[in-house]
Design a protein around this motif. Structure first.
Motif, PDB file in Angstrom:
ATOM      1  N   LEU A  45      36.434  -4.852 -35.624  1.00  0.00           N
ATOM      2  CA  LEU A  45      36.402  -6.022 -36.499  1.00  0.00           C
ATOM      3  C   LEU A  45      35.488  -5.810 -37.717  1.00  0.00           C
ATOM      4  CD1 LEU A  45      37.857  -8.730 -35.981  1.00  0.00           C
ATOM      5  CD2 LEU A  45      35.676  -9.622 -35.148  1.00  0.00           C
ATOM      6  N   VAL A  46      34.515  -4.915 -37.570  1.00  0.00           N
ATOM      7  CA  VAL A  46      33.517  -4.712 -38.622  1.00  0.00           C
ATOM      8  C   VAL A  46      34.109  -3.890 -39.765  1.00  0.00           C
ATOM      9  CG1 VAL A  46      31.283  -3.619 -39.111  1.00  0.00           C
ATOM     10  CG2 VAL A  46      31.633  -4.848 -36.961  1.00  0.00           C
ATOM     11  N   ARG A  47      33.760  -4.260 -41.002  1.00  0.00           N
ATOM     12  CA  ARG A  47      34.240  -3.503 -42.162  1.00  0.00           C
ATOM     13  C   ARG A  47      33.779  -2.047 -42.071  1.00  0.00           C
ATOM     14  NH1 ARG A  47      32.215  -6.551 -47.358  1.00  0.00           N
ATOM     15  NH2 ARG A  47      33.023  -4.679 -48.348  1.00  0.00           N
ATOM     16  N   ALA A 106      20.949  -5.115 -40.013  1.00  0.00           N
ATOM     17  CA  ALA A 106      21.145  -3.911 -40.829  1.00  0.00           C
ATOM     18  C   ALA A 106      21.544  -4.271 -42.262  1.00  0.00           C
ATOM     19  CB  ALA A 106      22.225  -3.029 -40.195  1.00  0.00           C
ATOM     20  N   VAL A 107      22.225  -5.396 -42.422  1.00  0.00           N
ATOM     21  CA  VAL A 107      22.776  -5.745 -43.736  1.00  0.00           C
ATOM     22  C   VAL A 107      21.820  -6.630 -44.552  1.00  0.00           C
ATOM     23  CG1 VAL A 107      24.720  -6.919 -44.879  1.00  0.00           C
ATOM     24  CG2 VAL A 107      25.136  -5.445 -42.919  1.00  0.00           C
ATOM     25  N   LYS A 108      20.928  -7.340 -43.895  1.00  0.00           N
ATOM     26  CA  LYS A 108      20.044  -8.263 -44.625  1.00  0.00           C
ATOM     27  C   LYS A 108      19.076  -7.479 -45.522  1.00  0.00           C
ATOM     28  CE  LYS A 108      16.057  -8.679 -41.440  1.00  0.00           C
ATOM     29  NZ  LYS A 108      14.910  -8.453 -42.331  1.00  0.00           N
ATOM     30  N   PRO A 109      18.588  -8.134 -46.605  1.00  0.00           N
ATOM     31  CA  PRO A 109      17.486  -7.523 -47.344  1.00  0.00           C
ATOM     32  C   PRO A 109      16.298  -7.394 -46.380  1.00  0.00           C
ATOM     33  CG  PRO A 109      18.390  -9.397 -48.542  1.00  0.00           C
ATOM     34  CD  PRO A 109      18.991  -9.421 -47.168  1.00  0.00           C
ATOM     35  N   ARG A 114      30.221  -0.354 -40.846  1.00  0.00           N
ATOM     36  CA  ARG A 114      30.174   0.488 -39.649  1.00  0.00           C
ATOM     37  C   ARG A 114      29.414   1.785 -39.939  1.00  0.00           C
ATOM     38  NH1 ARG A 114      35.818   1.675 -38.468  1.00  0.00           N
ATOM     39  NH2 ARG A 114      36.238  -0.547 -38.683  1.00  0.00           N
ATOM     40  N   SER A 115      29.584   2.319 -41.128  1.00  0.00           N
ATOM     41  CA  SER A 115      28.958   3.609 -41.443  1.00  0.00           C
ATOM     42  C   SER A 115      27.645   3.451 -42.218  1.00  0.00           C
ATOM     43  CB  SER A 115      29.936   4.468 -42.253  1.00  0.00           C
ATOM     44  OG  SER A 115      30.257   3.798 -43.458  1.00  0.00           O
ATOM     45  N   LEU A 116      27.177   2.192 -42.326  1.00  0.00           N
ATOM     46  CA  LEU A 116      25.963   1.942 -43.112  1.00  0.00           C
ATOM     47  C   LEU A 116      24.725   2.553 -42.470  1.00  0.00           C
ATOM     48  CD1 LEU A 116      24.737   0.197 -45.529  1.00  0.00           C
ATOM     49  CD2 LEU A 116      24.272  -1.536 -43.777  1.00  0.00           C
TER      50      LEU A 116
END
Ligand SMILES: *Cc1c(COP(=O)(O)O)cnc(C)c1O
Length: 361
Positions: free
Chosen positions: A9-11, A239-242, A15-17
Protein backbone atom coordinates in the motif's frame (compact mmCIF):
# COMPACT_ATOMS: atom_id res chain seq x y z
CA UNK A 1 -8.77 -5.91 5.72
CA UNK A 2 -8.56 -9.41 4.22
CA UNK A 3 -5.19 -9.62 2.55
CA UNK A 4 -4.21 -6.23 3.95
CA UNK A 5 -0.65 -5.65 2.87
CA UNK A 6 0.99 -2.54 4.27
CA UNK A 7 4.13 -2.94 2.20
CA UNK A 8 2.12 -2.98 -1.03
CA UNK A 9 0.00 0.00 0.00
CA UNK A 10 2.95 2.33 0.66
CA UNK A 11 4.21 4.54 -2.18
CA UNK A 12 7.39 3.21 -3.78
CA UNK A 13 9.41 6.36 -3.00
CA UNK A 14 8.48 6.08 0.68
CA UNK A 15 9.21 2.35 0.81
CA UNK A 16 12.77 3.06 -0.32
CA UNK A 17 13.20 6.24 1.75
CA UNK A 18 16.28 6.57 3.88
CA UNK A 19 15.17 8.98 6.65
CA UNK A 20 17.26 12.00 7.67
CA UNK A 21 19.62 11.17 10.47
CA UNK A 22 19.96 14.11 12.85
CA UNK A 23 22.85 14.88 15.17
CA UNK A 24 20.61 13.78 18.04
CA UNK A 25 20.04 10.43 16.32
CA UNK A 26 23.72 9.68 16.00
CA UNK A 27 24.52 10.40 19.64
CA UNK A 28 21.93 10.63 22.39
CA UNK A 29 23.79 9.59 25.55
CA UNK A 30 25.19 11.73 28.37
CA UNK A 31 27.85 14.33 27.53
CA UNK A 32 29.06 17.68 28.85
CA UNK A 33 30.24 19.30 25.64
CA UNK A 34 27.82 19.32 22.73
CA UNK A 35 29.56 20.39 19.52
CA UNK A 36 27.69 18.18 17.08
CA UNK A 37 24.62 20.17 15.96
CA UNK A 38 25.90 23.69 15.17
CA UNK A 39 23.83 25.10 18.03
CA UNK A 40 24.63 28.36 19.81
CA UNK A 41 26.49 27.58 23.08
CA UNK A 42 25.58 30.94 24.65
CA UNK A 43 21.84 30.41 24.81
CA UNK A 44 19.07 32.51 23.34
CA UNK A 45 18.26 36.19 23.87
CA UNK A 46 15.44 35.23 26.24
CA UNK A 47 15.55 35.61 30.00
CA UNK A 48 17.38 32.83 31.82
CA UNK A 49 14.21 31.14 33.11
CA UNK A 50 12.85 30.90 29.57
CA UNK A 51 16.04 29.54 28.09
CA UNK A 52 17.35 26.10 27.26
CA UNK A 53 16.06 26.73 23.75
CA UNK A 54 19.48 26.84 22.13
CA UNK A 55 19.46 23.03 21.86
CA UNK A 56 17.46 21.06 19.32
CA UNK A 57 14.51 19.17 20.83
CA UNK A 58 14.23 15.38 21.03
CA UNK A 59 13.16 14.38 17.49
CA UNK A 60 11.65 11.14 18.88
CA UNK A 61 9.64 12.93 21.60
CA UNK A 62 10.42 9.92 23.79
CA UNK A 63 9.53 11.34 27.19
CA UNK A 64 6.22 12.67 25.88
CA UNK A 65 5.27 9.40 24.19
CA UNK A 66 6.16 7.50 27.40
CA UNK A 67 3.75 9.76 29.28
CA UNK A 68 0.91 9.52 26.72
CA UNK A 69 1.12 5.75 26.13
CA UNK A 70 -0.40 4.59 29.47
CA UNK A 71 -3.19 7.16 29.15
CA UNK A 72 -4.14 5.76 25.74
CA UNK A 73 -3.43 2.13 26.63
CA UNK A 74 -0.94 1.64 23.79
CA UNK A 75 2.83 1.30 23.43
CA UNK A 76 4.93 4.46 22.92
CA UNK A 77 5.95 2.98 19.56
CA UNK A 78 2.30 3.13 18.45
CA UNK A 79 2.12 6.93 18.81
CA UNK A 80 2.98 9.61 16.27
CA UNK A 81 3.02 13.20 17.48
CA UNK A 82 2.68 16.08 15.06
CA UNK A 83 1.98 19.74 14.51
CA UNK A 84 -1.79 19.32 14.96
CA UNK A 85 -3.84 16.50 13.46
CA UNK A 86 -3.39 18.38 10.21
CA UNK A 87 0.23 17.22 10.01
CA UNK A 88 -0.81 13.59 10.50
CA UNK A 89 -3.47 13.91 7.78
CA UNK A 90 -0.95 15.37 5.33
CA UNK A 91 1.63 12.67 6.12
CA UNK A 92 -0.93 9.91 5.51
CA UNK A 93 -1.58 11.33 2.04
CA UNK A 94 2.13 11.57 1.32
CA UNK A 95 2.82 8.01 2.50
CA UNK A 96 -0.08 6.18 0.86
CA UNK A 97 -1.34 8.22 -2.09
CA UNK A 98 0.45 8.70 -5.40
CA UNK A 99 -0.29 12.25 -6.65
CA UNK A 100 -2.41 12.34 -9.78
CA UNK A 101 -3.29 8.66 -9.47
CA UNK A 102 -4.68 7.57 -6.12
CA UNK A 103 -7.87 8.59 -4.33
CA UNK A 104 -9.26 9.07 -0.85
CA UNK A 105 -12.78 8.41 0.42
CA UNK A 106 -14.64 10.91 2.59
CA UNK A 107 -18.19 10.86 3.96
CA UNK A 108 -19.84 14.29 3.82
CA UNK A 109 -20.90 16.28 5.66
CA UNK A 110 -17.52 16.10 7.36
CA UNK A 111 -14.36 17.95 8.37
CA UNK A 112 -13.12 20.18 5.55
CA UNK A 113 -9.42 19.51 6.01
CA UNK A 114 -9.43 16.05 4.36
CA UNK A 115 -10.45 17.60 1.04
CA UNK A 116 -7.94 20.44 1.30
CA UNK A 117 -5.08 18.12 2.20
CA UNK A 118 -6.08 15.83 -0.69
CA UNK A 119 -6.09 18.79 -3.11
CA UNK A 120 -2.66 19.92 -1.93
CA UNK A 121 -1.35 16.42 -2.58
CA UNK A 122 -3.16 16.17 -5.94
CA UNK A 123 -5.34 13.28 -4.75
CA UNK A 124 -8.86 12.79 -6.07
CA UNK A 125 -11.63 12.73 -3.48
CA UNK A 126 -14.42 10.16 -3.72
CA UNK A 127 -17.53 10.92 -1.67
CA UNK A 128 -19.88 8.46 0.00
CA UNK A 129 -22.34 10.75 1.81
CA UNK A 130 -23.50 9.76 5.28
CA UNK A 131 -27.11 8.67 5.68
CA UNK A 132 -29.61 11.34 6.67
CA UNK A 133 -29.06 10.47 10.33
CA UNK A 134 -25.33 10.97 9.73
CA UNK A 135 -24.14 7.36 9.90
CA UNK A 136 -22.03 5.41 7.39
CA UNK A 137 -24.07 4.53 4.31
CA UNK A 138 -22.87 1.01 3.58
CA UNK A 139 -24.80 0.89 0.34
CA UNK A 140 -22.72 3.85 -0.92
CA UNK A 141 -19.46 2.58 0.57
CA UNK A 142 -19.79 -1.02 -0.63
CA UNK A 143 -19.98 0.16 -4.22
CA UNK A 144 -16.49 1.66 -3.88
CA UNK A 145 -14.65 -1.26 -2.31
CA UNK A 146 -13.49 -2.58 -5.70
CA UNK A 147 -11.66 0.67 -6.53
CA UNK A 148 -8.09 -0.21 -5.59
CA UNK A 149 -6.89 3.34 -6.24
CA UNK A 150 -8.73 4.44 -3.11
CA UNK A 151 -5.98 4.20 -0.51
CA UNK A 152 -7.42 6.12 2.45
CA UNK A 153 -10.94 6.26 3.92
CA UNK A 154 -11.67 9.04 6.44
CA UNK A 155 -14.28 8.53 9.14
CA UNK A 156 -14.79 11.42 11.56
CA UNK A 157 -16.23 10.25 14.89
CA UNK A 158 -17.69 12.22 16.57
CA UNK A 159 -18.33 13.84 13.22
CA UNK A 160 -17.70 17.51 12.58
CA UNK A 161 -19.97 19.45 11.87
CA UNK A 162 -22.84 17.17 13.00
CA UNK A 163 -21.45 16.20 16.43
CA UNK A 164 -22.67 12.58 16.50
CA UNK A 165 -20.41 9.59 16.99
CA UNK A 166 -20.36 7.01 14.20
CA UNK A 167 -21.48 3.53 15.28
CA UNK A 168 -18.46 1.38 16.13
CA UNK A 169 -19.92 -1.67 14.38
CA UNK A 170 -20.23 0.34 11.15
CA UNK A 171 -16.60 1.48 11.31
CA UNK A 172 -15.51 -2.11 12.00
CA UNK A 173 -17.47 -3.27 8.96
CA UNK A 174 -15.50 -0.76 6.86
CA UNK A 175 -12.21 -1.87 8.44
CA UNK A 176 -12.98 -5.44 7.39
CA UNK A 177 -14.13 -4.73 3.85
CA UNK A 178 -11.62 -2.02 2.85
CA UNK A 179 -8.19 -2.99 1.46
CA UNK A 180 -6.69 0.41 2.36
CA UNK A 181 -6.16 2.49 5.50
CA UNK A 182 -9.19 3.58 7.54
CA UNK A 183 -8.43 6.86 9.29
CA UNK A 184 -10.77 7.43 12.23
CA UNK A 185 -10.56 11.07 13.31
CA UNK A 186 -11.35 11.13 17.03
CA UNK A 187 -10.67 14.85 17.63
CA UNK A 188 -13.68 15.00 20.00
CA UNK A 189 -13.35 11.55 21.56
CA UNK A 190 -12.57 12.89 25.06
CA UNK A 191 -16.24 13.94 25.19
CA UNK A 192 -17.39 10.34 24.55
CA UNK A 193 -14.40 8.07 25.33
CA UNK A 194 -16.53 4.93 25.17
CA UNK A 195 -16.66 5.38 21.38
CA UNK A 196 -12.90 5.23 20.82
CA UNK A 197 -11.46 2.60 18.50
CA UNK A 198 -7.98 2.73 20.05
CA UNK A 199 -8.70 -0.56 21.84
CA UNK A 200 -9.32 -2.22 18.45
CA UNK A 201 -5.85 -1.52 17.04
CA UNK A 202 -4.66 -5.09 17.64
CA UNK A 203 -7.57 -6.42 15.58
CA UNK A 204 -7.20 -4.09 12.59
CA UNK A 205 -3.75 -3.49 11.06
CA UNK A 206 -5.33 -0.97 8.66
CA UNK A 207 -6.68 1.31 11.42
CA UNK A 208 -5.21 4.76 12.13
CA UNK A 209 -6.82 6.77 14.94
CA UNK A 210 -6.27 10.53 15.03
CA UNK A 211 -6.59 12.42 18.30
CA UNK A 212 -5.61 15.95 19.33
CA UNK A 213 -4.72 18.19 22.25
CA UNK A 214 -6.70 21.02 20.62
CA UNK A 215 -10.19 20.33 21.99
CA UNK A 216 -10.82 18.73 25.41
CA UNK A 217 -7.18 19.34 26.40
CA UNK A 218 -7.56 23.04 25.63
CA UNK A 219 -4.28 23.52 23.77
CA UNK A 220 -5.32 24.47 20.22
CA UNK A 221 -2.73 27.24 20.27
CA UNK A 222 0.11 24.82 20.92
CA UNK A 223 -0.59 22.69 17.79
CA UNK A 224 -0.25 19.07 18.90
CA UNK A 225 -2.08 16.16 17.34
CA UNK A 226 -1.44 12.45 17.35
CA UNK A 227 -1.91 9.36 15.29
CA UNK A 228 -2.25 6.03 17.08
CA UNK A 229 -1.77 2.92 14.94
CA UNK A 230 0.32 -0.20 14.44
CA UNK A 231 4.05 0.16 15.03
CA UNK A 232 4.63 -0.39 11.30
CA UNK A 233 2.42 2.55 10.28
CA UNK A 234 3.87 4.80 12.99
CA UNK A 235 7.39 3.94 11.78
CA UNK A 236 6.43 5.19 8.32
CA UNK A 237 4.98 8.44 9.68
CA UNK A 238 8.09 8.99 11.80
CA UNK A 239 10.35 8.45 8.80
CA UNK A 240 8.48 11.01 6.70
CA UNK A 241 7.92 13.78 9.28
CA UNK A 242 10.32 16.71 9.58
CA UNK A 243 12.73 15.54 12.34
CA UNK A 244 12.03 18.39 14.77
CA UNK A 245 8.30 18.76 14.16
CA UNK A 246 7.48 19.41 17.84
CA UNK A 247 9.39 22.24 19.50
CA UNK A 248 11.06 21.98 22.90
CA UNK A 249 8.46 24.37 24.32
CA UNK A 250 5.61 22.29 22.94
CA UNK A 251 6.96 19.03 24.35
CA UNK A 252 7.49 20.59 27.77
CA UNK A 253 4.03 22.19 27.86
CA UNK A 254 2.21 18.98 26.91
CA UNK A 255 4.18 17.02 29.53
CA UNK A 256 3.11 19.57 32.12
CA UNK A 257 -0.55 19.41 31.04
CA UNK A 258 -0.51 15.62 31.29
CA UNK A 259 0.15 16.04 35.02
CA UNK A 260 -3.21 17.81 35.33
CA UNK A 261 -5.58 15.18 33.99
CA UNK A 262 -8.14 15.66 36.79
CA UNK A 263 -8.56 19.31 35.77
CA UNK A 264 -9.21 18.26 32.17
CA UNK A 265 -11.75 15.68 33.33
CA UNK A 266 -13.52 18.28 35.47
CA UNK A 267 -13.74 20.78 32.60
CA UNK A 268 -14.87 18.09 30.17
CA UNK A 269 -17.69 17.18 32.57
CA UNK A 270 -18.67 20.83 32.82
CA UNK A 271 -18.77 21.20 29.03
CA UNK A 272 -20.97 18.09 28.79
CA UNK A 273 -23.37 19.41 31.39
CA UNK A 274 -23.50 22.82 29.66
CA UNK A 275 -24.12 21.05 26.35
CA UNK A 276 -27.16 19.32 27.82
CA UNK A 277 -28.45 22.61 29.18
CA UNK A 278 -27.92 24.42 25.85
CA UNK A 279 -29.62 21.58 23.99
CA UNK A 280 -32.70 21.82 26.20
CA UNK A 281 -32.86 25.63 26.11
CA UNK A 282 -32.35 25.85 22.34
CA UNK A 283 -35.15 23.37 21.73
CA UNK A 284 -37.54 25.74 23.50
CA UNK A 285 -37.03 28.37 20.79
CA UNK A 286 -39.75 28.38 18.12
CA UNK A 287 -37.28 29.19 15.36
CA UNK A 288 -35.19 26.09 16.12
CA UNK A 289 -36.39 23.13 14.09
CA UNK A 290 -33.87 20.48 15.00
CA UNK A 291 -30.70 19.90 17.00
CA UNK A 292 -28.49 16.96 16.09
CA UNK A 293 -27.83 14.88 19.23
CA UNK A 294 -24.16 15.56 19.99
CA UNK A 295 -21.34 13.44 21.40
CA UNK A 296 -18.90 16.37 21.13
CA UNK A 297 -18.47 19.92 22.50
CA UNK A 298 -20.73 21.61 19.96
CA UNK A 299 -24.28 21.49 18.65
CA UNK A 300 -25.51 21.62 15.06
CA UNK A 301 -28.76 23.56 15.16
CA UNK A 302 -31.25 23.88 12.31
CA UNK A 303 -32.96 27.29 12.13
CA UNK A 304 -34.59 26.91 8.71
CA UNK A 305 -36.02 30.34 8.00
CA UNK A 306 -33.72 32.61 9.94
CA UNK A 307 -30.26 31.04 10.21
CA UNK A 308 -28.48 33.85 8.39
CA UNK A 309 -30.35 36.62 10.21
CA UNK A 310 -29.52 34.86 13.49
CA UNK A 311 -25.88 34.58 12.47
CA UNK A 312 -25.68 38.30 11.60
CA UNK A 313 -27.57 39.31 14.72
CA UNK A 314 -25.19 37.32 16.93
CA UNK A 315 -22.18 38.92 15.22
CA UNK A 316 -23.66 42.37 15.90
CA UNK A 317 -23.67 41.39 19.59
CA UNK A 318 -20.07 40.18 19.46
CA UNK A 319 -20.95 36.47 19.42
CA UNK A 320 -19.37 34.42 16.65
CA UNK A 321 -20.80 31.05 15.62
CA UNK A 322 -20.22 28.92 12.52
CA UNK A 323 -22.52 28.95 9.48
CA UNK A 324 -22.73 25.37 8.13
CA UNK A 325 -25.68 25.97 5.76
CA UNK A 326 -23.66 25.02 2.67
CA UNK A 327 -22.66 21.56 3.95
CA UNK A 328 -24.55 18.52 2.65
CA UNK A 329 -27.81 17.95 4.62
CA UNK A 330 -27.02 21.00 6.77
CA UNK A 331 -29.36 23.52 5.14
CA UNK A 332 -30.18 26.27 7.61
CA UNK A 333 -27.71 24.99 10.19
CA UNK A 334 -25.49 26.91 12.56
CA UNK A 335 -22.85 25.25 14.70
CA UNK A 336 -22.52 26.45 18.30
CA UNK A 337 -19.45 25.53 20.30
CA UNK A 338 -20.31 24.96 23.98
CA UNK A 339 -18.73 27.82 25.92
CA UNK A 340 -18.55 28.68 29.61
CA UNK A 341 -21.85 28.96 31.48
CA UNK A 342 -21.66 32.77 31.12
CA UNK A 343 -20.93 32.56 27.38
CA UNK A 344 -23.81 30.15 26.87
CA UNK A 345 -26.08 32.50 28.84
CA UNK A 346 -25.02 35.36 26.55
CA UNK A 347 -25.80 33.20 23.50
CA UNK A 348 -29.24 32.20 24.83
CA UNK A 349 -30.08 35.80 25.82
CA UNK A 350 -29.19 37.01 22.35
CA UNK A 351 -31.23 34.26 20.68
CA UNK A 352 -34.29 34.84 22.90
CA UNK A 353 -34.17 38.58 22.26
CA UNK A 354 -33.94 37.96 18.53
CA UNK A 355 -36.88 35.56 18.62
CA UNK A 356 -39.01 38.07 20.54
CA UNK A 357 -38.21 40.70 17.89
CA UNK A 358 -39.28 38.24 15.19
CA UNK A 359 -42.57 37.61 16.97
CA UNK A 360 -43.21 41.35 17.42
CA UNK A 361 -42.46 42.15 13.79
C1 LIG B 1 -10.62 20.39 15.53
C2 LIG B 1 -10.48 19.17 14.70
C3 LIG B 1 -9.23 18.56 14.55
C4 LIG B 1 -8.04 19.09 15.27
O1 LIG B 1 -7.07 19.54 14.44
P1 LIG B 1 -5.70 20.01 15.08
O2 LIG B 1 -4.89 20.23 13.84
O3 LIG B 1 -5.19 18.89 15.93
O4 LIG B 1 -5.97 21.24 15.87
C5 LIG B 1 -9.14 17.41 13.81
N1 LIG B 1 -10.22 16.85 13.24
C6 LIG B 1 -11.44 17.41 13.38
C7 LIG B 1 -12.61 16.74 12.78
C8 LIG B 1 -11.59 18.59 14.10
O5 LIG B 1 -12.81 19.14 14.21
Amino acid sequence: MDGFNLERLVRANIRSLKPYSSARDEFSGQASVWLDANENPHGSALSAENDGLNRYPDPHQSELKQAIAPIKGVKPSQIFLGHGSDEAIDLLFRIFCNPGKDKALIMPPTYGMYKVSAAINDIEIVEAPLTEDFQIDHFEVDGLMEDYNIKLAFVCSPNNPTGNAIETSAIEKLLVSFHGIVVVDEAYIDFCPENSLVNKLDEYPNLVVLQTFSKAWGMAGLRVGMAIASEAIIDLMTAVKPPYNLSQVTQKMVLEALQNQPLVAERTAEILSERRRLYAELLELDMVDEIIPSDANFLLVRIPDHYRAVFDNLISKGIVVRDRNKELYCEGCLRFTVGTAAENDALMDALRTFENQLNDA
